[in-house]
Structure formats: structure tokens, C-alpha cells
Design a protein around this motif. Structure first.
Motif, PDB file in Angstrom:
ATOM      1  N   LYS A 167      55.924  -3.964 -44.876  1.00  0.00           N
ATOM      2  CA  LYS A 167      56.816  -4.224 -46.016  1.00  0.00           C
ATOM      3  C   LYS A 167      56.364  -5.442 -46.796  1.00  0.00           C
ATOM      4  O   LYS A 167      55.503  -6.203 -46.345  1.00  0.00           O
ATOM      5  N   ARG A 210      60.519  -4.323 -50.089  1.00  0.00           N
ATOM      6  CA  ARG A 210      59.956  -2.987 -50.257  1.00  0.00           C
ATOM      7  C   ARG A 210      59.335  -2.531 -48.951  1.00  0.00           C
ATOM      8  O   ARG A 210      58.404  -3.172 -48.441  1.00  0.00           O
ATOM      9  N   HIS A 249      56.975  -0.130 -47.202  1.00  0.00           N
ATOM     10  CA  HIS A 249      55.861   0.746 -47.560  1.00  0.00           C
ATOM     11  C   HIS A 249      55.746   1.906 -46.580  1.00  0.00           C
ATOM     12  O   HIS A 249      55.488   3.033 -46.979  1.00  0.00           O
ATOM     13  N   GLU A 250      55.890   1.603 -45.300  1.00  0.00           N
ATOM     14  CA  GLU A 250      55.895   2.682 -44.316  1.00  0.00           C
ATOM     15  C   GLU A 250      56.540   2.232 -43.026  1.00  0.00           C
ATOM     16  O   GLU A 250      56.581   1.039 -42.719  1.00  0.00           O
TER      17      GLU A 250
END
Length: 142
Positions: free
Chosen positions: A83, A68, A70-71
């Protein structure tokens, strides 16, 4: 965002290489002179050592692996990504036998991208503390 944009390159690496284990994508995304500055020593700084970490250390130990992002922040040719790599601990991970526990490794890394390929990497992650937790979990009485 076109495919060679540094953010798109890093995103592709995270999903196709780390999550999916796609060797062809790995070869397409790594520059021949790639250097991983976070490696513990000079022998492990090349691309192949990075592939080995994913293919031989993480993937066999972690089932249902998800990445994932995140930014992502892009500054010139450098992309910083925050992540999480997560999954279930189903195989030996750094000496700790499978516990079946859900694990989640937080990562922040910086990648320098040139011509759509990784040329340099710096990163920090919480893998060592996760392994220590698993080791404690394993040692506790059933």
C-alpha cells in the motif's frame, strides 16, 4: 467477502484506523494480546504504541491522508498488503517542520488475523527515507 475475512479486516483497519483515525474501529480490530514484531523494542510492541504512531506522528503531520491498497494476498490467517500512504506534509514529522511537500510512504506489511482481529504485525516502509528527503528539502536555500 464477509466482514471477518482476514482481507476485509485488514482493509477496514487501513481505511478506518489509519486514514480516518477512528479509535472505536481500532479497539474493535485489535486483539488484547496483539504484538507488533516490527516495533524497535519490546515496550513499543503493543497495540497502543501502534495507535500513537498513527494518531500522534503521522496524522498531525500529513494532511489529506490517503491510503491506497495496491494488492492483498491472503494465506491462511495471514494477509500481506502492499500500500501507499500519501498526503501533504503540513506538520512536524519526526523532527522535520512542515514543508508543504507531497509525500508518499510505501508500505508492505503482513498481519495475522484471528477472529476478526489483529494478533500480529510485521512490516517495512519507506518513512525514514521520506523524512531524509524532507530534511534535505528543508535545508536547501529558498
Amino acid at each position: 467477502m464477509h466482514n471477518n475475512h482476514p482481507k476485509a479486516v485488514v482493509e477496514r483497519f487501513n481505511y478506518e484506523v489509519i486514514r480516518d483515525g477512528n479509535r472505536a474501529a481500532f479497539e474493535a480490530l485489535m486483539a488484547p494480546d496483539f504484538v507488533n514484531w516490527s516495533a524497535p523494542n519490546e515496550q513499543l510492541r503493543g497495540a497502543e504504541a501502534m495507535w500513537t504512531t498513527f494518531a500522534s506522528v503521522l496524522r498531525p503531520a500529513i494532511a489529506d491522508m490517503e491510503v491506497r491498497i495496491h494488492e492483498q494476498l491472503c494465506d491462511g490467517d495471514k494477509v500481506t498488503t502492499r500500500k501507499t500512504i500519501s498526503g501533504r506534509h503540513v506538520g512536524t514529522l519526526m523532527g522535520v517542520e512542515a514543508t508543504g511537500a507531497a509525500i508518499s510512504i510505501d508500505v508492505i506489511d503482513i498481519v495475522r488475523v484471528e477472529g476478526g482481529r489483529y494478533v500480529a504485525h510485521w512490516g517495512i516502509n519507506t518513512l525514514a527515507s521520506i523524512v531524509a528527503q524532507l530534511r534535505g528539502h528543508q535545508a536547501s536555500p529558498k
